[in-house]
Design an enzyme around this catalytic site. Structure first.
Site, PDB file in Angstrom:
ATOM      1  N   ASN A  35      -1.848   1.675 -29.825  1.00 20.08           N
ATOM      2  CA  ASN A  35      -2.100   2.595 -30.924  1.00 20.08           C
ATOM      3  C   ASN A  35      -3.094   3.629 -30.638  1.00 20.08           C
ATOM      4  O   ASN A  35      -3.217   4.825 -31.129  1.00 20.08           O
ATOM      5  CB  ASN A  35      -2.840   1.658 -32.139  1.00 20.08           C
ATOM      6  CG  ASN A  35      -1.817   0.904 -32.976  1.00 20.08           C
ATOM      7  OD1 ASN A  35      -1.043   1.704 -33.606  1.00 20.08           O
ATOM      8  ND2 ASN A  35      -1.940  -0.260 -32.825  1.00 20.08           N
ATOM      9  N   THR A  90       4.595  -1.774 -38.325  1.00 17.64           N
ATOM     10  CA  THR A  90       4.069  -3.096 -39.097  1.00 17.64           C
ATOM     11  C   THR A  90       2.860  -2.751 -39.355  1.00 17.64           C
ATOM     12  O   THR A  90       1.705  -2.079 -38.694  1.00 17.64           O
ATOM     13  CB  THR A  90       3.915  -4.066 -37.854  1.00 17.64           C
ATOM     14  OG1 THR A  90       5.374  -4.388 -37.481  1.00 17.64           O
ATOM     15  CG2 THR A  90       3.341  -5.257 -38.478  1.00 17.64           C
ATOM     16  N   ALA A 108      -7.059  -9.736 -34.303  1.00 19.48           N
ATOM     17  CA  ALA A 108      -6.886 -11.052 -33.577  1.00 19.48           C
ATOM     18  C   ALA A 108      -6.891 -12.275 -34.523  1.00 19.48           C
ATOM     19  O   ALA A 108      -5.697 -13.239 -34.661  1.00 19.48           O
ATOM     20  CB  ALA A 108      -7.795 -11.318 -32.529  1.00 19.48           C
ATOM     21  N   SER A 119       3.774   2.486 -37.987  1.00 18.17           N
ATOM     22  CA  SER A 119       3.971   3.141 -36.741  1.00 18.17           C
ATOM     23  C   SER A 119       5.211   3.998 -36.772  1.00 18.17           C
ATOM     24  O   SER A 119       5.162   4.949 -35.973  1.00 18.17           O
ATOM     25  CB  SER A 119       4.162   2.309 -35.494  1.00 18.17           C
ATOM     26  OG  SER A 119       2.878   1.944 -35.354  1.00 18.17           O
ATOM     27  N   THR A 162      -6.053 -12.681 -38.240  1.00 18.59           N
ATOM     28  CA  THR A 162      -5.134 -11.693 -39.392  1.00 18.59           C
ATOM     29  C   THR A 162      -5.796 -11.108 -40.555  1.00 18.59           C
ATOM     30  O   THR A 162      -6.245 -10.099 -40.698  1.00 18.59           O
ATOM     31  CB  THR A 162      -3.743 -12.313 -39.726  1.00 18.59           C
ATOM     32  OG1 THR A 162      -2.964 -12.329 -38.150  1.00 18.59           O
ATOM     33  CG2 THR A 162      -2.957 -11.575 -40.424  1.00 18.59           C
TER      34      THR A 162
END
Ligand SMILES: CC1(C)S[C@@H]2[C@H](NC(=O)CCCC[C@H](NC(=O)C[NH3+])C(=O)[O-])C(=O)N2[C@H]1C(=O)[O-]
Length: 348
Positions: free
Chosen positions: A160, A300, A120, A62, A122
């Site tokens: 996002n 991240t 949710a 980001s 990973t």
């Protein structure tokens, strides 16, 4: 007031803490009025044992949002865009008509963040999208399938989706893809030789750090997450860069080299995140323990944690990084690198 000198010992302690908590490697580069402090710990590639090198490229996640915000504020400077105009003026019928460009860039639209569902679980979530190519429209539709999180223009609600729409705006207003805009407006003018918009290719160009995603299941082995399209993020997260280039970029931004003083003041208009953090327009402010505030962004992306911040005058910048993610204890070591860099060794 003059900043304290950076504290190299505190910096190394923080990087070692990242490794102690599960990162294969960590590194930091401080650029301070021409002097450079480089530190590395651990390894960049678990298969070969190659050690971390601060010149290595990596996915910045980001921190890409600041690139998108800079392009849009340049378009504001050029009169092509107005912050308090509804997004629908430029992209008819797209969103709730109350949502403005400023709301997008300050995470106050209420647009749901589709990655909440996408990631949710990973590793399964990552594996399901790592080779997929999405259109902006497909990502927005994932968001619009869910109710808004806040009333537009009220409180901070990070998403996002906001910077996916920012990418749609950039492409509509420039007639080219965001990679062209980044190259023409930021990368070439600043000679950011390690910085690329990499989408949908999955390979990171040149020598780079391998990223390692920690699974949700305790004790499960790390997953090499280096290669992915990052199509789930694009203008919200698909830039590849280096510590030197991010320090150069943020320093140039704060020194007024990328957008006008008026536009920079807009970027530095803060929506509260918590008692020590604010969010401007694609820009984070973090208030450190010594009373110094720093400006930049965090990132991240699977296998890659990045902190990239600079001082108000842009004279001192740090990019710190660890090559793992989904690991909150590693993430929580990185703010300590900011303390080491800007609060450092108190004057005697
Ligand atoms: C707000 C953030 C933290 S999340 C946002 C964006 N990154 C993402 O949205 C990816 C989220 C999933 C990443 C994954 N986590 C999971 O899958 C958890 N189940 C991992 O840790 O690799 C980015 O970058 N931003 C960070 C930012 O701005 O600092």
């Amino acid at each position: 007031p003059a900043l304290s000198a950076p504290d190299p010992d505190a910096l190394r302690t923080a990087l070692r803490a990242a490794l102690a908590n599960g990162a294969p490697g960590a590194m930091a580069r401080i650029d301070d009025s021409g002097s450079v402090l480089r530190q590395t710990e651990g390894i960049a590639d678990r298969a070969t044992g190659r050690v971390m090198d601060t010149d290595d490229r990596f996915r910045i996640g980001s921190v890409s949002k600041t690139f998108s915000a800079v392009v849009l504020l340049q378009l504001v400077d050029e009169g092509a865009l107005a912050l308090d105009t509804p997004v629908n003026t430029y992209l008819p019928g797209l969103l709730d008509p109350r949502i403005t460009v400023r709301h997008l860039l300050s995470h106050r639209t209420g647009l749901y963040d589709y990655t909440n569902d996408m990631f949710a679980a990973t590793v399964p979530g990552f594996e399901s999208v790592r080779n997929r190519v999405f259109t902006y429209r497909e990502l927005l539709d994932l968001s619009l399938a869910k109710p808004p999180t806040v009333t537009p223009g009220t409180t901070y609600s990070y998403s996002n989706t906001n910077f996916v729409v920012a990418g749609m705006l950039i492409e509509k207003l420039t007639g080219k893809d965001v990679g062209d805009a980044y190259r023409k407006r930021i990368i070439k003018p600043l000679d950011l030789d390690d910085t690329f918009y990499v989408h949908p290719e999955t390979a990171i160009p040149g020598r780079h750090v391998k990223g390692y995603l920690r699974p949700d299941e305790a004790g499960a082995p790390l997953v090499d997450s280096t290669r992915q399209t990052v199509s789930w993020a694009q203008s919200a997260g698909a830039v590849v860069s280096s510590a030197e280039d991010l320090n150069t970029f943020l320093s140039a931004l704060m020194r007024g080299k990328l957008v006008s003083g008026t536009a920079l003041a807009e970027m530095r208009t803060w929506t509260p995140v918590n008692s020590t953090q604010g969010y401007g327009l694609g820009l984070r402010r973090r208030d450190l323990s010594c009373g110094v505030s720093v400006y930049g962004h965090t990132g991240t992306v699977q296998g890659y944690y990045t902190f990239a911040f600079t001082s108000a005058d842009g004279k001192r910048s740090i990019t710190s990084f660890a090559n793992t993610s989904n690991n909150g204890t590693v993430l929580n070591t990185l703010p300590r690198t900011l303390e080491a860099a800007f609060c450092g060794v108190p004057p005697v």
